[in-house]
Design an enzyme around this catalytic site. Structure first.
Site, PDB file in Angstrom:
ATOM      1  CB  SER A 191      -0.717   0.023   1.170  1.00  0.00           C
ATOM      2  OG  SER A 191      -0.299   0.273   2.323  1.00  0.00           O
ATOM      3  CE  LYS A 194      -2.787   2.046   4.743  1.00  0.00           C
ATOM      4  NZ  LYS A 194      -2.701   1.177   3.682  1.00  0.00           N
TER       5      LYS A 194
END
Length: 173
Positions: free
Chosen positions: A41, A84
């Site tokens: 990701s 993230k």
């Protein structure tokens, strides 16, 4: 050699090793910790299998900034940690129109994204005070704030800022 001298030498080495072990535990618990990235990701910034050192004290005297890469418990299942990039700050309006990210109604340019986002729409949402909106760099393969039930990460839940990755030794941010 005298038995006493040997025993003193052994005790001094045991003490040095014990102090080093305790210091390593304290540093790991309160200053720096390591995470292994299980998914793609965050590619190409952080690749699957990379290990990242995270600094726990980064936000002790300052607030997180847009673009920081952080580790936090996944808001929908706090047993799992996520890594993230912070995209939305408290009070920001976040929207995606036709695969283009807008922050406060302005196109947000990102030089770390390697491919355009798929033509999708999201939002608008306003980031609550004390919270952050997170996205992965590999936008087309990232389960991030866009898809979570609890869309925002509270500041106190951020475990630390990613500062260094290896085996390809690179400073982050």
């Amino acid at each position: 050699m005298n038995k006493r001298i040997i025993i003193k030498e052994i005790i001094s080495w045991v003490l040095v090793i014990a102090v080093a072990f305790v210091m390593a535990l304290l540093i790991n618990r309160f200053v720096i910790f390591k995470v292994e990235v299980p998914s793609g990701s965050m590619e190409n910034t952080i690749m699957t299998g990379d290990r990242v050192f995270t600094f726990r004290l980064s936000y002790l005297f300052s607030d997180p900034k847009r673009g920081d890469i952080v580790v936090f418990p996944f808001p929908d299942n706090e047993q799992v940690d996520y890594i993230k990039r912070i995209i939305g700050l408290p009070g920001d309006k976040i929207e995606i129109r036709n695969g283009i990210l807008y922050i406060n109604d302005e196109v947000y340019e990102e030089d770390y994204i390697l491919e355009p986002m798929e033509e999708e729409d999201f939002g608008p949402v306003v980031v609550p005070e004390g919270c952050y909106f997170m996205m992965g760099d590999n936008r087309n393969s990232s389960m991030d704030s866009r898809y979570w039930i609890n869309k925002f990460v509270k500041k106190e839940k951020i475990k630390g800022k990613a500062i260094f990755k290896y085996p390809k030794f690179t400073w982050l941010n």
